[in-house]
Design an enzyme around this catalytic site. Sequence first.
Site, PDB file in Angstrom:
ATOM      1  N   LYS A 148     -20.213 -10.715 -15.712  1.00 51.79           N
ATOM      2  CA  LYS A 148     -19.731 -12.070 -15.435  1.00 51.79           C
ATOM      3  C   LYS A 148     -20.852 -13.002 -14.957  1.00 51.79           C
ATOM      4  CE  LYS A 148     -14.981 -10.611 -14.344  1.00 51.79           C
ATOM      5  NZ  LYS A 148     -13.882 -10.742 -13.353  1.00 51.79           N
ATOM      6  N   HIS A 201     -16.099  -7.373 -15.822  1.00 48.36           N
ATOM      7  CA  HIS A 201     -14.730  -7.181 -16.336  1.00 48.36           C
ATOM      8  C   HIS A 201     -14.715  -5.869 -17.104  1.00 48.36           C
ATOM      9  CE1 HIS A 201     -10.972  -7.767 -18.530  1.00 48.36           C
ATOM     10  NE2 HIS A 201     -11.628  -7.280 -19.576  1.00 48.36           N
ATOM     11  N   GLU A 236      -9.066  -6.910 -26.720  1.00 48.07           N
ATOM     12  CA  GLU A 236     -10.205  -7.648 -26.159  1.00 48.07           C
ATOM     13  C   GLU A 236     -11.450  -7.508 -27.035  1.00 48.07           C
ATOM     14  OE1 GLU A 236      -8.718  -7.261 -21.509  1.00 48.07           O
ATOM     15  OE2 GLU A 236     -10.589  -6.302 -22.108  1.00 48.07           O
ATOM     16  N   ASN A 255     -16.728 -11.250  -9.308  1.00 49.15           N
ATOM     17  CA  ASN A 255     -16.842  -9.821  -9.017  1.00 49.15           C
ATOM     18  C   ASN A 255     -17.640  -9.034 -10.059  1.00 49.15           C
ATOM     19  OD1 ASN A 255     -14.900  -9.943 -10.968  1.00 49.15           O
ATOM     20  ND2 ASN A 255     -13.300  -8.929  -9.805  1.00 49.15           N
ATOM     21  N   TYR A 315      -7.889 -14.674 -20.587  1.00 50.07           N
ATOM     22  CA  TYR A 315      -7.148 -14.298 -19.372  1.00 50.07           C
ATOM     23  C   TYR A 315      -5.700 -14.802 -19.410  1.00 50.07           C
ATOM     24  CZ  TYR A 315     -11.088 -12.363 -16.695  1.00 50.07           C
ATOM     25  OH  TYR A 315     -12.120 -11.573 -16.230  1.00 50.07           O
TER      26      TYR A 315
HETATM   27  N1  UDP Z   1      -9.111 -12.621  -9.563  1.00 52.70           N
HETATM   28  C1  UDP Z   1      -9.211 -13.646  -8.642  1.00 52.70           C
HETATM   29  N2  UDP Z   1      -8.391 -13.619  -7.526  1.00 52.70           N
HETATM   30  C2  UDP Z   1      -7.490 -12.628  -7.302  1.00 52.70           C
HETATM   31  C3  UDP Z   1      -7.390 -11.588  -8.254  1.00 52.70           C
HETATM   32  C4  UDP Z   1      -8.209 -11.611  -9.370  1.00 52.70           C
HETATM   33  O1  UDP Z   1     -10.017 -14.567  -8.807  1.00 52.70           O
HETATM   34  O2  UDP Z   1      -6.782 -12.655  -6.296  1.00 52.70           O
HETATM   35  C5  UDP Z   1      -9.985 -12.648 -10.760  1.00 52.70           C
HETATM   36  C6  UDP Z   1     -11.120 -11.619 -10.691  1.00 52.70           C
HETATM   37  O3  UDP Z   1     -12.287 -12.173 -11.286  1.00 52.70           O
HETATM   38  C7  UDP Z   1     -10.543 -10.468 -11.506  1.00 52.70           C
HETATM   39  C8  UDP Z   1      -9.783 -11.232 -12.599  1.00 52.70           C
HETATM   40  O4  UDP Z   1      -9.206 -12.333 -11.912  1.00 52.70           O
HETATM   41  O5  UDP Z   1     -11.555  -9.619 -12.008  1.00 52.70           O
HETATM   42  C9  UDP Z   1      -8.696 -10.458 -13.300  1.00 52.70           C
HETATM   43  O6  UDP Z   1      -7.829  -9.903 -12.330  1.00 52.70           O
HETATM   44  P1  UDP Z   1      -7.283  -8.406 -12.468  1.00 52.70           P
HETATM   45  O7  UDP Z   1      -6.196  -8.248 -11.453  1.00 52.70           O
HETATM   46  O8  UDP Z   1      -6.959  -8.118 -13.903  1.00 52.70           O
HETATM   47  O9  UDP Z   1      -8.527  -7.519 -11.958  1.00 52.70           O
HETATM   48  P2  UDP Z   1      -9.583  -6.568 -12.721  1.00 52.70           P
HETATM   49  O10 UDP Z   1      -8.832  -5.847 -13.820  1.00 52.70           O
HETATM   50  O11 UDP Z   1     -10.685  -7.458 -13.231  1.00 52.70           O
HETATM   51  O12 UDP Z   1     -10.083  -5.643 -11.636  1.00 52.70           O
END
Ligand code: UDP
Length: 137
Positions: A9, A115, A126, A112, A49
Amino acid sequence: MEQTLSIIKPDAVAKNVIGKIIDRFESNGLRIAAMKKIKLTKEDAAKFYEVHKERPFFNDLCEYMSSGPVVIMVLEGENAVAKNRELMGATDPKEAKPGTIRADFAESIEANAVHGSDSLENAKKEIAFFFAGREIL
Ligand code: UDP
């Protein structure tokens, strides 16, 4: 053999740790079957997303994902989907296990670092979203 989609990212690309993150994958039995560095538009991010479109963080997430270049990869290997998720660590870096990519490189729950597809079915979707078949080797 499985394939999964990985994105380094914007926060991690800006930090210049692309190589360090790729090393985690290669050192743990995943190989790069496809890779490109691109800058998403906000519309690209919103489409990618889409499942999160009702979540309160959706707009910020799309802004962030289109704020700078990302590196998109198809990773291949045994149990690639689960292995990649394990190497990434929890969504919130504060909860990610020590030694995971997010524990070591992520800034926040939003920025974070990486992805990774969360299921084989989503991985297929994807991968098709970003790559043509002839780009996956
Ligand atoms: N995210 C965020 N706030 C939150 C939860 C998720 O900004 O409270 C963002 C974060 O970048 C995350 C992405 O949304 O990686 C997708 O969320 P998901 O729950 O699918 O997490 P992942 O599968 O990436 O761990």
